[in-house]
Design an enzyme around this catalytic site. Sequence first.
Site, PDB file in Angstrom:
ATOM      1  N   GLN A 156     -45.000  51.777   9.407  1.00 33.04           N
ATOM      2  CA  GLN A 156     -44.111  51.890  10.557  1.00 33.04           C
ATOM      3  C   GLN A 156     -42.636  51.782  10.190  1.00 33.04           C
ATOM      4  O   GLN A 156     -41.766  52.116  11.009  1.00 33.04           O
ATOM      5  CB  GLN A 156     -44.467  50.833  11.605  1.00 33.04           C
ATOM      6  N   CYS A 162     -45.325  48.954  16.148  1.00 33.27           N
ATOM      7  CA  CYS A 162     -46.725  48.655  15.848  1.00 33.27           C
ATOM      8  C   CYS A 162     -47.644  49.125  16.974  1.00 33.27           C
ATOM      9  O   CYS A 162     -48.759  49.590  16.734  1.00 33.27           O
ATOM     10  CB  CYS A 162     -46.903  47.163  15.614  1.00 33.27           C
ATOM     11  N   HIS A 305     -47.912  41.283  17.700  1.00 36.57           N
ATOM     12  CA  HIS A 305     -48.160  42.410  16.799  1.00 36.57           C
ATOM     13  C   HIS A 305     -49.407  43.180  17.215  1.00 36.57           C
ATOM     14  O   HIS A 305     -50.455  42.590  17.472  1.00 36.57           O
ATOM     15  CB  HIS A 305     -48.314  41.899  15.361  1.00 36.57           C
TER      16      HIS A 305
END
Length: 367
Positions: A156, A162, A305
Site C-alpha cells: 500500500q 489498507c 488496520h
Amino acid sequence: MKTSSTAVVALIFLIACAFTAAATRVFEDPRIVQVTDKKNNNLNRLLGTEKQFQIFVQKYGKEYKSRGEYLHRLSIFAKNMARAAEHQALDPSAVHGVTPFSDLSESEFEVQFTGLKTGKKYSAFRLASRQAAPSSSFPENFDWREKGAVTGVKFQGTCGSCWAFSTTGVIEGAHFISTGKLLNLSEQQLVDCDNTCDEEEKDACNKGCDGGLMTNAYKYVMEAGGLEEESSYPYTASRGACKFNPERAVVKVVNFTKIPLEEGQIKANLLEHGPLAVGLNAAFMQTYIGGVSCPLICPKKYINHGVLLVGYGAKGFSLLRLGKKPYWVIKNSWGAQWGENGFYRLCRGYNMCGVDNMVSLALTATI
C-alpha cells in the site's frame, strides 16, 4: 649532557609511577569502575545499534536527505529496537525485531501504513449479520492460498489505504469461487473514487489515503457499477482524480454482509464464501517478523488496520498460551518483505487484538 639525559629518564619514570598509582586508585574504587563500565557499555551499545541501522539501511534501500535526518532515523531505530524487545517479551511465540518500518515512529507508522476508520459503533458488526451454520466437520487446517483464491501480496505504500486492499481481496476471492478465475483488482479506483460514508457514523467516510471502511467500499462498488482490474487502473499510493470507466469494470458486488462476533461463524463463512475482510489492532505488527503472534496484552477495542483473513491452522506454538494453539492466517498489504512473506499468523480463540470484532464478506457477479 649525560646528567641531563639521566634527569629526563628519571622524570619520565616518576610520571609513569604517578600515573600507575592514580590508575590503581581509580580501579580500586568500585563506584568509578561502575560509571566507567556503564559509559563503555552505552558507547558499545550505540555503536552496535548504528551498525544494525546501517545494515537495515542497505537491506531496505533507505535514503535520507541529510545527516540530520539520518541521525533522527537512527534515534527512532534505536527506540524501535527497544520496543521490539518489549514485544518479544510479551509475545514470545512470535519473532520480533528489525522490519522495513523500523525507522518510523509508532505514530508515523500508524498514519502511513494502517488507515481503518472504525467509527464509534463498530460493535454494530455483532448485529443483524449473516450466519453460516457451524459444522463439526470443519477441516483441521484450511488455506485459500492453496486453492488459488488469493492474489500475490501487495504494497500500500505510505498511504492509509489498507481498507482498499482488504476490500479487493474479498472481491477477488469471491469472484474466484464463483467463476474459477482469479482477477487482480484495482485498489486505486477505491482510493480515488470512493467517498462513501457509513450510514450510522456519518463522519466515518472513505477518504483515500486518509482511511476508510471495507463495508463503505462494498457499497461504493455496488453503486458505481463495478471494479476495474489493476492493469487498467494501476496503484499510485496517492489520491488523485477519479478515472473510473464503467466499460472497463470486470466484477460487481451484488451484496455484502457482516459476520457475527463468534469464531465458529467466522470460520464457517471463511470456508463457504472465501477470504474475509477483518479489522484488528496492529500494535504488535510493526516489529513482527514471523511465528504465531499471541501477545499477552493487545487491546481488542482499538481497531486501526484492515487486512484479509485467508485461512487458519490448528497447531501454532504459543508459549504464553502453554502449548500449541490454533491461529488465523492473514494477508497484509505491506509487501512481501514484511512478516512471513507478507502474511501474519495470529492466535485464534481469544479475539486476539480484536480480530473477531469487524469481519465482513461480499457477494459478487461477473459483468
